[in-house]
Design a protein around this motif. Structure first.
Motif, PDB file in Angstrom:
ATOM      1  N   UNK A  88      15.731  22.661 -67.532  1.00 27.71           N
ATOM      2  CA  UNK A  88      14.353  22.445 -67.982  1.00 27.71           C
ATOM      3  C   UNK A  88      13.626  21.420 -67.115  1.00 27.71           C
ATOM      4  N   UNK A  89      13.046  21.880 -66.023  1.00 24.45           N
ATOM      5  CA  UNK A  89      12.235  21.006 -65.174  1.00 24.45           C
ATOM      6  C   UNK A  89      10.832  20.881 -65.762  1.00 24.45           C
ATOM      7  N   UNK A  90       9.947  20.216 -65.054  1.00 22.06           N
ATOM      8  CA  UNK A  90       8.595  19.991 -65.566  1.00 22.06           C
ATOM      9  C   UNK A  90       7.846  21.275 -65.848  1.00 22.06           C
ATOM     10  N   UNK A  91       8.016  22.265 -64.994  1.00 28.25           N
ATOM     11  CA  UNK A  91       7.326  23.550 -65.174  1.00 28.25           C
ATOM     12  C   UNK A  91       7.785  24.215 -66.466  1.00 28.25           C
ATOM     13  N   UNK A 114       6.067  31.948 -59.180  1.00 27.83           N
ATOM     14  CA  UNK A 114       5.473  32.895 -58.237  1.00 27.83           C
ATOM     15  C   UNK A 114       6.399  33.160 -57.049  1.00 27.83           C
ATOM     16  N   UNK A 115       7.682  33.270 -57.333  1.00 30.37           N
ATOM     17  CA  UNK A 115       8.677  33.573 -56.305  1.00 30.37           C
ATOM     18  C   UNK A 115       9.243  34.963 -56.581  1.00 30.37           C
ATOM     19  N   UNK A 116       8.937  35.896 -55.705  1.00 29.64           N
ATOM     20  CA  UNK A 116       9.459  37.259 -55.829  1.00 29.64           C
ATOM     21  C   UNK A 116      10.803  37.323 -55.124  1.00 29.64           C
ATOM     22  N   UNK A 137      16.683  32.850 -61.674  1.00 28.15           N
ATOM     23  CA  UNK A 137      16.229  34.081 -61.028  1.00 28.15           C
ATOM     24  C   UNK A 137      15.288  34.922 -61.895  1.00 28.15           C
ATOM     25  N   UNK A 138      15.439  34.830 -63.239  1.00 29.30           N
ATOM     26  CA  UNK A 138      14.588  35.633 -64.116  1.00 29.30           C
ATOM     27  C   UNK A 138      13.257  34.957 -64.414  1.00 29.30           C
ATOM     28  N   UNK A 139      13.228  33.652 -64.236  1.00 26.93           N
ATOM     29  CA  UNK A 139      11.999  32.900 -64.486  1.00 26.93           C
ATOM     30  C   UNK A 139      11.182  32.727 -63.210  1.00 26.93           C
TER      31      UNK A 139
END
Length: 294
Positions: free
Chosen positions: A154-157, A53-55, A45-47
């Motif tokens: 830890x996904x690709x992003x 780009x998810x508000x 939620x913090x990332x």
């Protein structure tokens, strides 16, 4: 006597999928596939606003107060009825924090018959020079005859952003510091306790290490609580840790680091009313007392 592998192969109250076990069944039986499925269903939620780009609304952020895996699976299904083997768009993922990635991985692996446990401690790979509050999972690799730390978050992003110098499916133990090890290092003068905490909210110190130590003990007793759940002997930011409490926490640290043969000791020390999760805990995020939701 039950072995550690037998004990951690079975669910505790938080990791059982309950009525939603069918959602987990299609996930292939390997660590990479399990992590991929989890990363496609959850979002930190913090990332989320920063990297995806998810508000998020406050209502969406509050979903991270959900504890049991069964409740998480119910919420994941409510957001999208796609199978877990198909990644959802970031905006359709359940907002959580690191603890949920680790606990969900434990739920998936235990459901597949693999011994697994969540571990609370500190990541040394997010902010150079700091040890950030973090959770990972640990599973028993029978082929290698060892416990392996896995960062399912830890996904690709995130790997592209944080650039870890290791494989997240086999996290080195000097990159993720178990709470017991952090406590021992701070007590021995080998580490500065003010480097352990959560830098983006400017909170750190030995009290934080002590809280995580008790959370790790609970997780090792198959009770994986939230990173902001407070109970028993956990010191608060404004309270001084007494000598009596330090001695108790020294014993906890020793037990959490002692190895598989120490499972009876872990279970025995957890019976102490100062350490075991009480029926009512204080949720520091919501600033309220609430049921521990077993």
């Amino acid at each position: 006597m039950e072995t550690a592998q037998e004990y951690y192969r079975n669910h505790g109250p938080m990791t059982s999928p309950g009525a939603y076990s069918a959602m987990i069944a299609p996930i292939p039986g390997d660590i990479a596939a399990a992590c991929s499925a989890i990363q496609g269903a959850l979002i930190h939620r913090d990332i989320a606003p920063w990297l995806y780009d998810v508000k998020l609304s406050e209502e969406a952020r509050d979903l991270a107060n959900m504890r049991p895996v069964a409740a998480m699976l119910r919420q994941i299904l409510a957001l999208s009825d796609r199978p877990l083997t198909e990644a959802r768009e970031p905006k359709q993922r359940m907002p959580v924090v690191c603890r949920h990635f680790a606990t969900m991985l434990c739920g998936v692996l235990r459901e597949q018959g693999v011994p697994a446990r969540a571990r609370c401690g500190f990541g040394a790979y997010f902010n150079p020079g700091r040890f950030e509050d973090h959770w990972v999972a640990e599973y028993w690799n029978s082929a290698q005859n060892r416990w392996i730390l896995v960062d399912a978050q830890l996904d690709g992003v995130q790997r592209k952003t944080f650039k870890p110098d290791f494989d997240p499916l086999d996290v080195p133990r000097d990159r993720f510091i178990l709470a017991g090890d952090a406590w021992r290092q701070c007590r021995d003068g080998q580490a500065n306790p003010n480097l352990f905490g959560l830098s983006f909210i400017n909170e750190q110190g030995l009290w934080w290490v002590a809280q995580n130590l008790i959370r790790d003990l609970a997780a090792l007793n198959r009770t994986e609580m939230l990173p902001w759940d407070v109970w028993g002997a956990m010191p608060r930011p404004t309270t001084e840790i007494t000598d009596r409490e330090i001695n108790l926490l020294d014993r906890v640290s020793e037990a959490t680091l002692a190895g598989d043969h120490a499972l009876p000791d872990l279970q025995q020390i957890y019976q102490d009313d100062r350490l075991c999760v009480s029926e009512v805990i204080f949720n520091a995020s919501r600033q309220t007392h609430e049921n521990a939701a077993f």
